[in-house]
Write a protein that holds these residues in place. Structure first.
Motif, PDB file in Angstrom:
ATOM      1  N   UNK A  11      22.108  10.724 -21.610  1.00  0.00           N
ATOM      2  CA  UNK A  11      22.672   9.372 -21.543  1.00  0.00           C
ATOM      3  C   UNK A  11      21.524   8.375 -21.490  1.00  0.00           C
ATOM      4  N   UNK A  12      21.565   7.386 -22.348  1.00  0.00           N
ATOM      5  CA  UNK A  12      20.511   6.385 -22.398  1.00  0.00           C
ATOM      6  C   UNK A  12      21.134   5.015 -22.646  1.00  0.00           C
ATOM      7  N   UNK A  39      27.098  14.313 -35.588  1.00  0.00           N
ATOM      8  CA  UNK A  39      28.536  14.127 -35.764  1.00  0.00           C
ATOM      9  C   UNK A  39      29.006  13.140 -34.713  1.00  0.00           C
ATOM     10  N   UNK A  40      29.333  11.965 -35.176  1.00  0.00           N
ATOM     11  CA  UNK A  40      29.846  10.923 -34.288  1.00  0.00           C
ATOM     12  C   UNK A  40      31.325  11.140 -34.065  1.00  0.00           C
ATOM     13  N   UNK A  41      31.879  10.624 -32.968  1.00  0.00           N
ATOM     14  CA  UNK A  41      33.301  10.822 -32.679  1.00  0.00           C
ATOM     15  C   UNK A  41      34.173  10.349 -33.832  1.00  0.00           C
ATOM     16  N   UNK A  87      24.635   1.923 -29.460  1.00  0.00           N
ATOM     17  CA  UNK A  87      25.857   2.665 -29.100  1.00  0.00           C
ATOM     18  C   UNK A  87      26.391   3.495 -30.267  1.00  0.00           C
ATOM     19  N   UNK A  88      26.227   3.019 -31.485  1.00  0.00           N
ATOM     20  CA  UNK A  88      26.719   3.770 -32.639  1.00  0.00           C
ATOM     21  C   UNK A  88      25.889   5.009 -32.953  1.00  0.00           C
ATOM     22  N   UNK A 117      24.784   6.749 -25.931  1.00  0.00           N
ATOM     23  CA  UNK A 117      24.099   5.472 -25.757  1.00  0.00           C
ATOM     24  C   UNK A 117      25.118   4.481 -25.195  1.00  0.00           C
ATOM     25  N   UNK A 118      24.924   4.115 -23.959  1.00  0.00           N
ATOM     26  CA  UNK A 118      25.893   3.261 -23.284  1.00  0.00           C
ATOM     27  C   UNK A 118      25.244   2.563 -22.100  1.00  0.00           C
ATOM     28  N   UNK A 119      25.711   1.361 -21.837  1.00  0.00           N
ATOM     29  CA  UNK A 119      25.231   0.635 -20.662  1.00  0.00           C
ATOM     30  C   UNK A 119      26.158   0.869 -19.480  1.00  0.00           C
TER      31      UNK A 119
END
Length: 119
Positions: A11-12, A39-41, A87-88, A117-119
């Motif tokens: 997680x970053x 592979x993105x969601x 985030x993407x 990637x999330x805040x």
């Protein structure tokens, strides 16, 4: 025995960096181009970076200038340095040969490593 083991995900926050590693076992590594895929969601798996045996690289437009692929042919390892993460970029990341490794007519994939990637 063929094996691809990815590591280094996590997680970053947006703008942060991660370095992924992929250790390959088997004799195929030194004679193949390698790539990082993700592979993105809800999306199909896509290749984001590739590197030839000689070290020439190519990148998807979405990561160009932010990601760097490299390889160590002595350690049978390929790396992906990811900077300025967005985030993407959240996805499961895999390494594989280019083209994709097939065993008994089936595509072979390792377990991948999750990057969030999330805040």
């Amino acid at each position: 025995q063929v094996q691809l083991v990815e590591s280094g995900g996590g997680l970053v926050q947006p703008g942060g960096s991660l370095r992924l590693s992929c250790a390959a076992s088997g004799s195929f590594f030194s004679s193949n181009a390698m790539g990082w895929y993700r592979q993105r969601p809800g999306k199909q798996r896509e290749r984001v970076a590739g590197i030839t045996i000689g070290g020439s690289t190519n990148y998807a437009d979405s990561v160009k200038g932010r990601f760097t692929i490299s390889r160590d042919n002595f350690k049978n390892t390929v790396y992906l340095q990811m900077n300025s993460l967005k985030p993407e970029d959240t996805a499961v990341y895999y390494c594989n040969t280019v083209p994709i490794l097939t065993i008994n007519l089936r595509n072979y994939w390792g377990q991948g490593t999750q990057v969030t990637v999330s805040s």
